[in-house]
Design an enzyme around this catalytic site. Structure first.
Site, PDB file in Angstrom:
ATOM      1  N   LEU A 209       0.814  -1.206   0.000  1.00 57.47           N
ATOM      2  CA  LEU A 209       0.000   0.000   0.000  1.00 57.47           C
ATOM      3  C   LEU A 209       0.852   1.263   0.000  1.00 57.47           C
ATOM      4  CD1 LEU A 209      -2.904  -0.926   2.454  1.00 57.47           C
ATOM      5  CD2 LEU A 209      -2.893  -0.974  -0.035  1.00 57.47           C
ATOM      6  N   CYS A 210       2.019   1.202   0.661  1.00 56.77           N
ATOM      7  CA  CYS A 210       2.874   2.389   0.691  1.00 56.77           C
ATOM      8  C   CYS A 210       3.387   2.734  -0.701  1.00 56.77           C
ATOM      9  CB  CYS A 210       4.044   2.182   1.659  1.00 56.77           C
ATOM     10  SG  CYS A 210       5.069   0.752   1.278  1.00 56.77           S
ATOM     11  N   THR A 211       3.648   1.704  -1.504  1.00 55.91           N
ATOM     12  CA  THR A 211       4.095   1.940  -2.887  1.00 55.91           C
ATOM     13  C   THR A 211       2.975   2.584  -3.692  1.00 55.91           C
ATOM     14  OG1 THR A 211       5.635   0.071  -2.835  1.00 55.91           O
ATOM     15  CG2 THR A 211       4.927   0.847  -5.002  1.00 55.91           C
TER      16      THR A 211
END
Length: 446
Positions: A209-211
């Site tokens: 999700l951070c990507t």
């Protein structure tokens, strides 16, 4: 070009149907009557009217089948025209099933193709039971799983746990990905069903999700950001429906904004559909090859003119040409093509309580379930009209609704699984009532 005469059009088919051979099936009786019966009595359903579906309709019509039906929920897009040869620029926006049926009937005299422009889940189970063979031309793993469960749901077993022949609903499944493809024959209860070999399909790629939120690097990252993160932020818990064009258009628009912000090219509506729905790409030549293999297997099953494929053919045209047939083994306790999940219940259990149990059952985890016994809807979770019509049954006992039979087969449809693995599916349950004395070991005999 003038239409071919009837005799020349069937000359190749006659070589298979009018003469005996060493590889024919046990019930094969060569002759013109067999050819005529194929056209008159065999009913074939083609699921999907895209790249593979267009080829299948054409090949089956030219193979002597006259009673065909096709089901597809999509409309024609401009990007389809490079490989879905039945469609023209003026067809853009029209239902694929309707246009495909019309074009084949215009070119092949005597064939009748009934189109169905709807979701496969919208059809009652009785609709699928009427067909001799179901041929799949799908680009979605989820859709394959659903049709596989429907076909296997008709299967009955005798007291020796052997499939009852007249309840077997044969399927022929084709799939393509670029220059690779497969064709397979599924005879529920005998060969492995789709679920038995689900491991053949690679898992869908998941991104951190951070990507997606902070450092997207590809068009797929931008699409998944809009689908997984942005949708929930804006719509606050509203379920995303991948089959709703407005929902898909919203994700596409948000993905374009994200891509422009990070200077990432390549976000298209077609790619958005592919990423969100896990659609497998295809090209025209592979579709034609795999369709030919599927049409031949359909003819073999319907006529017995040769032994069928046993049971999975792979094609690879990336470098040169390579084909291979592999015989996979059926999983004996498969949840889909096996005898079914056994549940022993109290006669006092209401239908509502039974549905609640489905959510907690470790092998099901099914919510929003609809329940059927035989051809009767006990409860339909959707659409609203059917839900209202069957709601009164929720307070009745399942034992009463099953006409106080000591045991029987129940079909349930709903969303099953956990988290992002949840999908629409159909499951067969073997239900027995405790007080009546039916147990798992003698269920089949009952």
């Amino acid at each position: 070009m003038a239409a071919a005469s009837s005799s020349s059009r069937t000359s190749d088919l006659d070589k298979l149907l009018l003469r005996p051979g060493h590889l024919v099936g046990p019930t094969f009786e060569p002759g013109t009557q067999l050819r005529d019966d194929l056209g008159e009595y065999a009913r074939i359903l083609v699921v999907g009217a895209g790249g593979l579906g267009c080829e299948l309709l054409k090949d089956l019509a030219l193979s002597g089948f006259r009673n065909l039906e096709v089901i597809d929920m999509d409309t024609i897009e401009l990007s389809n025209l490079n490989r879905q040869f039945l469609f023209r620029p003026e067809d853009v926006g029209q239902p694929k099933a309707q246009v495909a049926a019309k074009r084949v009937m215009e070119r092949v005299s005597g064939v009748n193709i009934a189109p169905h422009f709807c979701r496969i889940e919208d059809k009652e189970l009785d609709f699928y039971s009427d067909f001799s063979i179901i041929v799949l031309g799908l680009d979605s793993i989820e859709a394959r799983s659903y049709i596989n469960a429907v076909a296997c749901g008709f299967l009955e077993y005798d007291s020796n746990d052997e499939p009852v022949e007249e309840t077997v609903k044969p399927m022929v499944d084709g799939g393509t990905e670029g220059f690779k493809g497969h064709a397979r024959v599924i005879l529920p209860g005998t060969t492995p069903c789709f679920e038995c070999t689900i491991w053949l399909f690679p898992p869908q790629v998941k991104f951190p999700l951070c990507t997606l939120a902070e450092t997207p690097r590809t068009a797929a990252h931008c699409i998944e950001y809009a689908h997984i993160i942005k949708w929930d932020e804006v719509h606050s818990g509203k379920s995303f429906d991948p089959d709703n064009p407005e929902h898909m258009q919203w994700v596409y628009s948000e993905a374009v904004k994200k891509a422009e912000l990070f200077g990432i090219p390549g976000v298209t509506y077609s790619l958005t559909q592919g990423v969100v729905k896990n659609i497998i790409p295809a090209i025209a030549s592979t579709n034609a090859i795999i369709s030919a293999a599927c049409a031949l297997e359909t003819l073999k099953i319907a006529s017995g003119c040769s032994k069928t494929l046993s049971n999975y053919l792979t094609y690879n045209g990336v470098e040169g040409l390579h084909t291979k047939v592999t015989e996979f083994v059926r999983v004996k306790d498969c949840l889909v093509c096996g005898p079914g999940i056994f549940m022993e219940l109290d006669t006092s259990l209401t239908l509502k309580e039974f549905i609640n149990q489905l959510e907690e059952h470790p092998k099901l985890l099914m919510s929003g379930a609809s329940v059927r016994v035989g051809g009767k809807n006990l409860y339909m979770a959707a659409p609203p009209l059917l839900e209202e019509m069957t709601r009164s049954n929720l307070g009745l006992t399942l034992y009463e609704l099953m006409d106080k039979s000591p045991a029987g087969v129940v079909h349930v449809t709903g969303m099953a699984g956990k988290g992002d693995k949840r999908q629409s599916c159909l499951r067969k349950l073997r239900v027995a009532f405790k007080a009546v004395g039916i147990t798992d070991t003698n269920m089949a005999a009952a």
